[in-house]
Design an enzyme around this catalytic site. Structure first.
Site, mmCIF file in Angstrom:
data_model
loop_
_atom_site.group_PDB
_atom_site.id
_atom_site.type_symbol
_atom_site.label_atom_id
_atom_site.label_comp_id
_atom_site.label_asym_id
_atom_site.label_seq_id
_atom_site.Cartn_x
_atom_site.Cartn_y
_atom_site.Cartn_z
ATOM 1 N N ILE A 48 0.977 -1.234 -0.166
ATOM 2 C CA ILE A 48 -0.110 -0.043 -0.403
ATOM 3 C C ILE A 48 1.132 1.090 -0.278
ATOM 4 O O ILE A 48 0.850 1.890 -0.622
ATOM 5 C CB ILE A 48 -1.336 -0.132 1.054
ATOM 6 C CG1 ILE A 48 -2.090 -0.908 1.206
ATOM 7 C CG2 ILE A 48 -1.459 1.931 1.622
ATOM 8 C CD1 ILE A 48 -3.384 -1.438 2.079
ATOM 9 N N GLY A 49 1.646 1.218 0.885
ATOM 10 C CA GLY A 49 2.422 2.517 1.105
ATOM 11 C C GLY A 49 3.512 2.243 2.052
ATOM 12 O O GLY A 49 3.726 1.425 3.221
ATOM 13 N N ALA A 52 8.307 7.324 7.592
ATOM 14 C CA ALA A 52 9.577 7.376 7.882
ATOM 15 C C ALA A 52 10.340 5.652 8.827
ATOM 16 O O ALA A 52 11.058 5.259 8.586
ATOM 17 C CB ALA A 52 9.563 8.418 9.030
ATOM 18 N N GLY A 54 7.878 2.422 8.919
ATOM 19 C CA GLY A 54 7.481 1.250 8.590
ATOM 20 C C GLY A 54 6.691 0.842 6.802
ATOM 21 O O GLY A 54 6.875 2.238 6.747
ATOM 22 N N MET A 55 6.256 -0.202 6.678
ATOM 23 C CA MET A 55 5.360 -0.356 5.664
ATOM 24 C C MET A 55 3.929 -1.069 5.213
ATOM 25 O O MET A 55 4.177 -1.423 6.724
ATOM 26 C CB MET A 55 6.463 -1.750 4.622
ATOM 27 C CG MET A 55 5.510 -1.129 3.253
ATOM 28 S SD MET A 55 6.624 -2.653 2.462
ATOM 29 C CE MET A 55 7.996 -1.808 1.972
ATOM 30 N N VAL A 56 2.658 -0.230 4.666
ATOM 31 C CA VAL A 56 1.822 -0.824 5.103
ATOM 32 C C VAL A 56 1.159 -1.524 4.143
ATOM 33 O O VAL A 56 1.511 -1.020 3.167
ATOM 34 C CB VAL A 56 0.877 0.163 5.504
ATOM 35 C CG1 VAL A 56 -0.665 -0.161 4.945
ATOM 36 C CG2 VAL A 56 1.238 1.099 6.632
ATOM 37 N N LYS A 71 0.426 -2.838 9.337
ATOM 38 C CA LYS A 71 1.862 -1.620 9.563
ATOM 39 C C LYS A 71 2.362 -2.560 9.849
ATOM 40 O O LYS A 71 2.384 -2.788 11.135
ATOM 41 C CB LYS A 71 0.817 -0.639 9.900
ATOM 42 C CG LYS A 71 2.112 0.735 10.330
ATOM 43 C CD LYS A 71 1.501 1.720 10.816
ATOM 44 C CE LYS A 71 1.034 1.415 11.515
ATOM 45 N NZ LYS A 71 0.294 3.308 11.786
ATOM 46 N N ASP A 166 -2.070 16.224 15.268
ATOM 47 C CA ASP A 166 -1.890 15.852 13.875
ATOM 48 C C ASP A 166 -2.694 15.793 12.873
ATOM 49 O O ASP A 166 -2.776 15.077 11.656
ATOM 50 C CB ASP A 166 -0.435 14.878 13.872
ATOM 51 C CG ASP A 166 0.051 14.695 13.087
ATOM 52 O OD1 ASP A 166 0.253 16.332 11.616
ATOM 53 O OD2 ASP A 166 0.917 14.142 12.434
#
Length: 379
Positions: A48-49, A52, A54-56, A71, A166
Site C-alpha cells: 500500500i505505502g 518514516a 514502516g510499511m503498510v 502496518k 496532527d
C-alpha cells in the site's frame, strides 16, 4: 504514517521465503523486499505505502474472512519512533469508536530479545482525504458528511482528554461507503494547558499547514482548541481542494494566517503570554480580514460560518467540538444521543519523552502481550 492508506500502489506478486513468523513457523511473504512475518492467518499481501519507520500492506485475514491493513513498524533504533509507536498502541487499544481507527491484532516475536518489528493489523480503508482531494472536487453533501464524522470522532478523542495534534487530510481514512476514521496517534498528548511544551517560534513536529497559531506563539497552552483549528484548515481544503495556509516556514505560516484573518485585536494579543511573541505581532503592518465568501464564493454560507468559528485566532474564542457538532451546517446529521464519549479520561502512567529506547521497547512488548497466542486479556 497513515495506518491504512489507499489500497493499490502495485507491489506486484509478493515473493515467499521460508522462515519463522512471530511465533508461527512457516512461509514468510515478502513485500517490496521486506519480509512480513504475519502468516498463516494473514496471506496474499499487497503493498500500500510506507512512511518514516514502516510499511503498510493489505492482506487477507483467514479468520475474519476479509482483507485488512497491516502496518509493519521497525522503530527500535530510534527513541522518537519507539515513543510514537508506544503512544499510538496505548491510545488505540483503549479507544472504541466508529470514527477512530482501531487495532484488530498485533503480531511480534515471542521474546523481547527477538522482537525487531511490530505488525499492527487494522481495518482496510480504500483511500484517505488527501488522496481524495487530489483527484476530485467534493460536493457540499460529501463535505458536510466528512466534516461531521471528523468532529464526531474528535468529540470522543477530546472526551478522553486526549489531543490528537496532527489532524490533516492524510490522517483521515475513508472507505468506498464514505465512512471516515481518524488515524495516526503517534503525536497525541494528554490535554495539559499548564505543561510547558514549546518555546517561542520553535519548530513543531506536526505538519505546519494545519498548526494553530498559538503553538507558534505561546510557550504554554496545548488545549483541545488546537485540534479544532486543524479541522478548520481541513474544512477549508475540502471547499477549495488546496491548503488554506501553505506556509514555507513558521514565520511564513503566521503571515499566511494573518493575511486572511487580519491582525489580531488587542484583546487577542493580551492572551499571548509570551511577550516576545506579542511584540513580534504588534510590530507587523496592520492587515484587514478577508471575507470568507470572497475566498470561497461557491460555498454554503453555513459552512463558511462554521469555518469562521473554527479558524478563530484566539483559542479561547474558538468553537468547541460539541458546539461545532450542533452548528446549523451539520443539522442533518447532528444527534447527541449517537455521538458517544469515552468511558473515562485517558491517562499515561508515565511521561514517555525522557525514557530511553530500551525501556520503550520493553513497554511496547508488555503493551502487546495480550495478542500473543494463549494469553488472556486482563479484565
Amino acid at each position: 504514517m497513515a495506518a491504512a492508506a489507499a489500497q493499490g500502489g502495485g507491489g506486484g506478486e509478493p515473493r515467499r521465503t521460508e522462515g519463522v513468523g512471530p511465533g508461527v513457523p512457516g512461509e514468510v511473504e515478502m513485500v517490496k523486499g521486506q519480509p512480513f512475518d504475519v502468516g498463516p492467518r494473514y496471506t496474499q499481501l499487497q503493498y500500500i505505502g510506507e512512511g518514516a519507520y514502516g510499511m503498510v500492506s493489505s492482506a487477507y485475514d483467514h479468520v475474519r474472512k476479509t482483507r485488512v491493513a497491516i502496518k509493519k513498524i521497525s522503530p527500535f533504533e530510534h527513541q522518537t519512533y519507539c515513543q510514537r509507536t508506544l503512544r499510538e498502541i496505548q491510545i488505540l487499544l483503549r479507544f472504541r469508536h466508529e470514527n477512530v481507527i482501531g487495532i484488530r491484532d498485533i503480531l511480534r516475536a515471542s521474546t523481547l530479545e527477538a522482537m525487531r518489528d511490530v505488525y499492527i493489523v487494522q481495518d482496510l480503508m480504500e483511500t484517505d482525504l488527501y488522496k481524495l482531494l487530489k483527484s476530485q472536487q467534493l460536493s457540499n453533501d460529501h463535505i458536510c458528511y466528512f466534516l461531521y464524522q471528523i468532529l464526531r470522532g474528535l468529540k470522543y478523542i477530546h472526551s478522553a482528554n486526549v489531543l490528537h495534534r496532527d489532524l490533516k487530510p492524510s490522517n483521515l481514512l475513508i472507505n468506498t461507503t464514505c465512512d471516515l476514521k481518524i488515524c495516526d496517534f503517534g503525536l497525541a498528548r494528554i490535554a495539559d494547558p499548564e505543561h510547558d511544551h514549546t518555546g517561542f517560534l520553535t519548530e513543531y513536529v506536526a505538519t505546519r499547514w494545519y498548526r494553530a497559531p498559538e503553538i507558534m506563539l505561546n510557550s504554554k497552552g496545548y488545549t483541545k482548541s488546537i485540534d479544532i483549528w486543524s479541522v478548520g484548515c481541513i474544512l477549508a481544503e475540502m471547499l477549495s481542494n488546496r491548503p488554506i495556509f501553505p506556509g514555507k516556514h513558521y514565520l511564513d505560516q503566521l503571515n499566511h494566517i494573518l493575511g486572511i484573518l487580519g491582525s489580531p485585536s488587542q484583546e487577542d494579543l493580551n492572551c499571548i503570554i509570551n511577550m516576545k511573541a506579542r511584540n513580534y505581532l504588534q510590530s507587523l503592518p496592520s492587515k484587514t480580514k478577508v471575507a470568507w465568501a470572497k475566498l470561497f464564493p461557491k460555498s454554503d454560507s453555513k459552512a463558511l460560518d462554521l469555518l469562521d468559528r473554527m479558524l478563530t485566532f484566539n483559542p479561547n474564542k474558538r468553537i468547541t467540538v460539541e458546539e461545532a457538532l450542533a452548528h446549523p451546517y451539520l443539522e442533518q446529521y447532528y444527534d447527541p444521543t449517537d455521538e458517544p464519549v469515552a468511558e473515562e479520561p485517558f491517562t499515561f502512567a508515565m511521561e514517555l519523552d525522557d525514557l530511553p529506547k530500551e525501556r520503550l521497547k520493553e513497554l511496547i512488548f508488555q503493551e502487546t502481550a495480550r495478542f500473543q497466542p494463549g494469553v488472556l486479556e486482563a479484565p
